[in-house]
Each structure stands twice: as structure tokens, then as C-alpha cells.
Write a protein that holds these residues in place. Structure first.
Motif, PDB file in Angstrom:
ATOM      1  N   SER A 159      35.390 -39.135 -21.084  1.00  0.00           N
ATOM      2  CA  SER A 159      36.699 -38.811 -20.648  1.00  0.00           C
ATOM      3  C   SER A 159      37.041 -37.598 -19.740  1.00  0.00           C
ATOM      4  N   ALA A 160      37.792 -37.709 -18.440  1.00  0.00           N
ATOM      5  CA  ALA A 160      37.775 -36.685 -17.657  1.00  0.00           C
ATOM      6  C   ALA A 160      38.930 -37.079 -16.724  1.00  0.00           C
ATOM      7  N   VAL A 161      39.436 -35.983 -16.037  1.00  0.00           N
ATOM      8  CA  VAL A 161      40.699 -36.164 -15.177  1.00  0.00           C
ATOM      9  C   VAL A 161      40.371 -37.414 -14.112  1.00  0.00           C
ATOM     10  N   GLY A 162      40.992 -38.345 -13.926  1.00  0.00           N
ATOM     11  CA  GLY A 162      40.860 -39.498 -12.846  1.00  0.00           C
ATOM     12  C   GLY A 162      39.804 -40.365 -13.382  1.00  0.00           C
ATOM     13  N   GLN A 163      38.610 -40.097 -13.504  1.00  0.00           N
ATOM     14  CA  GLN A 163      37.733 -41.003 -14.009  1.00  0.00           C
ATOM     15  C   GLN A 163      36.685 -40.386 -14.719  1.00  0.00           C
ATOM     16  N   SER A 164      35.897 -41.287 -15.479  1.00  0.00           N
ATOM     17  CA  SER A 164      34.851 -41.047 -16.459  1.00  0.00           C
ATOM     18  C   SER A 164      33.795 -40.021 -15.734  1.00  0.00           C
ATOM     19  N   SER A 165      33.317 -39.161 -16.390  1.00  0.00           N
ATOM     20  CA  SER A 165      32.139 -38.573 -15.991  1.00  0.00           C
ATOM     21  C   SER A 165      30.893 -38.469 -16.899  1.00  0.00           C
ATOM     22  N   LEU A 166      29.855 -37.451 -16.907  1.00  0.00           N
ATOM     23  CA  LEU A 166      28.423 -37.742 -17.358  1.00  0.00           C
ATOM     24  C   LEU A 166      28.747 -36.857 -18.827  1.00  0.00           C
ATOM     25  N   SER A 167      27.505 -36.988 -19.296  1.00  0.00           N
ATOM     26  CA  SER A 167      27.369 -36.604 -20.670  1.00  0.00           C
ATOM     27  C   SER A 167      27.564 -35.016 -20.588  1.00  0.00           C
ATOM     28  N   PRO A 168      28.345 -34.196 -21.514  1.00  0.00           N
ATOM     29  CA  PRO A 168      27.866 -32.669 -21.232  1.00  0.00           C
ATOM     30  C   PRO A 168      26.709 -32.120 -21.650  1.00  0.00           C
ATOM     31  N   GLN A 169      26.040 -33.100 -22.441  1.00  0.00           N
ATOM     32  CA  GLN A 169      24.710 -32.479 -22.748  1.00  0.00           C
ATOM     33  C   GLN A 169      23.710 -32.443 -21.642  1.00  0.00           C
ATOM     34  N   LEU A 170      24.032 -33.644 -20.735  1.00  0.00           N
ATOM     35  CA  LEU A 170      23.120 -33.839 -19.508  1.00  0.00           C
ATOM     36  C   LEU A 170      23.617 -32.621 -18.400  1.00  0.00           C
ATOM     37  N   GLN A 198      32.200 -25.627 -18.714  1.00  0.00           N
ATOM     38  CA  GLN A 198      32.940 -26.481 -19.080  1.00  0.00           C
ATOM     39  C   GLN A 198      32.404 -27.616 -19.938  1.00  0.00           C
ATOM     40  N   ASN A 199      33.305 -28.286 -20.918  1.00  0.00           N
ATOM     41  CA  ASN A 199      32.620 -29.359 -21.619  1.00  0.00           C
ATOM     42  C   ASN A 199      31.934 -30.542 -20.794  1.00  0.00           C
ATOM     43  N   THR A 200      33.019 -30.954 -20.078  1.00  0.00           N
ATOM     44  CA  THR A 200      32.806 -32.118 -19.186  1.00  0.00           C
ATOM     45  C   THR A 200      33.276 -31.907 -17.993  1.00  0.00           C
ATOM     46  N   VAL A 201      32.377 -31.757 -17.030  1.00  0.00           N
ATOM     47  CA  VAL A 201      32.344 -31.355 -15.606  1.00  0.00           C
ATOM     48  C   VAL A 201      32.950 -32.666 -14.862  1.00  0.00           C
ATOM     49  N   ASN A 202      34.092 -32.362 -13.895  1.00  0.00           N
ATOM     50  CA  ASN A 202      34.569 -33.351 -13.230  1.00  0.00           C
ATOM     51  C   ASN A 202      33.808 -34.345 -12.354  1.00  0.00           C
ATOM     52  N   ARG A 203      33.918 -35.661 -12.295  1.00  0.00           N
ATOM     53  CA  ARG A 203      33.202 -36.368 -11.492  1.00  0.00           C
ATOM     54  C   ARG A 203      33.041 -36.204 -10.004  1.00  0.00           C
ATOM     55  N   GLU A 204      34.191 -35.909  -9.719  1.00  0.00           N
ATOM     56  CA  GLU A 204      34.287 -35.637  -8.155  1.00  0.00           C
ATOM     57  C   GLU A 204      33.642 -34.580  -7.653  1.00  0.00           C
ATOM     58  N   LEU A 205      33.679 -33.262  -8.441  1.00  0.00           N
ATOM     59  CA  LEU A 205      32.991 -32.163  -8.362  1.00  0.00           C
ATOM     60  C   LEU A 205      31.612 -32.415  -8.033  1.00  0.00           C
ATOM     61  N   ILE A 206      31.111 -33.233  -9.242  1.00  0.00           N
ATOM     62  CA  ILE A 206      29.498 -33.451  -9.133  1.00  0.00           C
ATOM     63  C   ILE A 206      29.273 -34.255  -7.641  1.00  0.00           C
TER      64      ILE A 206
END
Length: 258
Positions: A159-170, A198-206
Motif C-alpha cells: 500500500s502506497a500513495v496513489g498506487q501500490s508499490s514494491l516490497s520494502p525488502q526488495l 523509507q519503508n515503502t518507496v512511492n511507485r512513481e518515484l521508482i
């Protein structure tokens, strides 16, 4: 106006329904407002631990639709080696009306159907050969995508702002490896810091990072494609580090004569 209402539970007072409702509604409103802009996926916890015979899902929170579901204690289920791709899923059921509660229940299941139905979220997948052991100790960033005998986290929605993102471990693994590679690229350093901070990195940033780093047009890649491009960037950074000559003062020097 903003308000803060707290019930007064004092001796001699009659316990009223609205007093209990205020205790119920405040944490619920806080949770709903805190996650309102977030996508479906894992909010916290729900990590999968591998044992010799079982998958153990740690307690955690997931968001599905507009609701937060809680797993209050670790949940274990057995798995088998059959060489087929198997997906660990959360399967959400219909609301059940009870006398005192409305129950929204979700089951954790193993399924050979790889595609997800509209009422399912993925917690990971694997393809285990008979006689082999399932592992989750990755030897490299590329190893996260190994097809057989390896726990695959690539498809898990966080779960992330806007859209789901990748595993924090990844992303944490990637950030650590990228900094260890000694890259001096400004995009690499900034992105690696985000991955580790960060725990979960925003998908758009990636996605923006991949496009800027590789000189490609921005595109909404899926998780598998994102991992492929991040692997390429990391391997190039590591190759650049290994190819760098030894310029330390007093270091050994060799001359090759043809």
C-alpha cells in the motif's frame, strides 16, 4: 469546527451508547483518514517466513477496497513441492451480519491459479521442485526473480500513495547494493537513500528514477519489468566499480609490453 470528545466514565454515571461509540469511532476515523489516499496492499507486517514444511505469515495490516483488515497473530499453512507455480493469496469474503458486529473476513490460501480474482491480493509465490528446499535468502538482487525453489516477492502489492508499490525488502536490498557498488551517479545516490530511509518507496518515484537513469521515456512498468530495469542499473554500477583502476598513492602498477 475541530473537536476532541472524550467520554467521562465516572462512578454513578449511566453508561450511554454514544459514550462507547466515541471510543469506537475515533480510532476508526484516524485509520481511515491516514490511509485514505493509499492504494490496496500490505500496510504493515504480513511478512512470510519459510520453514521446512510451512509458510508463516506474520501479523499485520492490509488494505482492500476502503477497509483495513488485521491479522492479529501469525498464521501458518503447509506447502508442497510439485513443480507448479503456487500463489499465496488473501481471499476476501462478503460481509457477515452478526448480532453485535458486521464481520469482514479474509482467508489466507494457496492457489495454483496464478491470476488474481477481484477479491484477492497476493502475498508471494513460488515454484518448488520435488526434493528441493524453498528459500528466501537471496544471493543477489537478480536472485529475487529466480524461477525455481525461491520465494518470489515481485508481485506483492504494498500500500502506497496513489498506487501500490514494491516490497520494502526488495527496495532496501537494492539501495544497499547500489551504495556498496560505489556509484557516483546523482540519481543513484538519491534513490538509494530513499530506498534505505523509507519503508515503502512511492511507485512513481521508482518509475521516474528508471526513466531518468536509463534515458528512457516514462512508462508505467509492472513489478517484473521494474525489477528487470533496476537489475540492469545495478549491474552496470557494479561493473563500473570493478572496472575502475587503482589510483591510490603508492598502489601497485604494472606495465604490459607487447
Amino acid at each position: 469546527m475541530f473537536t476532541n470528545v472524550y467520554p467521562n466514565f465516572t462512578k454513578g454515571r449511566i453508561l450511554k451508547g454514544d459514550m462507547l461509540e466515541s471510543l469506537r469511532d475515533v480510532p476508526r476515523r484516524f485509520t481511515e483518514l491516514s490511509t485514505e489516499a493509499y492504494s490496496e496492499g500490505i500496510v504493515a507486517g504480513a511478512e512470510v517466513r519459510i520453514t521446512a514444511e510451512q509458510l508463516v505469515v506474520s501479523r499485520g495490516l492490509v488494505k482492500f477496497g476502503s477497509r483495513i483488515y488485521a491479522l492479529e497473530q501469525d498464521y501458518s499453512l503447509p506447502y508442497q513441492a510439485n513443480g507448479r507455480e503456487t500463489v499465496l493469496k488473501i481471499r476476501f469474503g462478503e460481509a457477515v451480519e452478526q448480532s453485535d458486529f458486521t464481520l469482514y473476513k479474509a482467508d489466507i490460501v494457496l492457489d495454483h491459479e496464478v491470476s488474481l480474482r477481484g477479491n484477492e491480493l497476493e502475498l508471494g509465490r513460488f515454484k518448488l521442485k520435488e526434493g528441493a528446499k524453498l528459500r528466501s535468502d537471496y544471493q543477489s538482487f537478480a536472485d529475487f526473480a529466480t524461477e525455481y525453489n525461491t520465494w518470489n516477492r515481485l508481485h506483492i502489492p504494498y500500500s502506497a500513495v496513489g498506487q501500490s508499490s514494491l516490497s520494502p525488502q526488495l527496495t532496501r536490498y537494492y539501495g544497499a547494493e547500489l551504495l556498496s557498488a560505489g556509484s557516483t551517479n546523482a540519481y543513484d545516490i538519491a534513490f538509494a537513500m530513499q530506498c534505505l530511509n523509507q519503508n515503502t518507496v512511492n511507485r512513481e518515484l521508482i518509475l521516474r528514477y528508471i526513466g531518468s537513469r536509463l534515458g528512457m521515456e516514462y512508462k508505467a512498468y509492472d513489478n517484473v519489468q521494474i525489477h528487470k530495469y533496476l537489475t540492469r542499473i545495478l549491474e552496470e554500477a557494479q561493473l563500473g566499480t570493478r572496472a575502475r583502476p587503482d589510483l591510490r598513492s603508492g598502489g601497485p602498477r604494472r606495465m604490459l609490453v607487447d
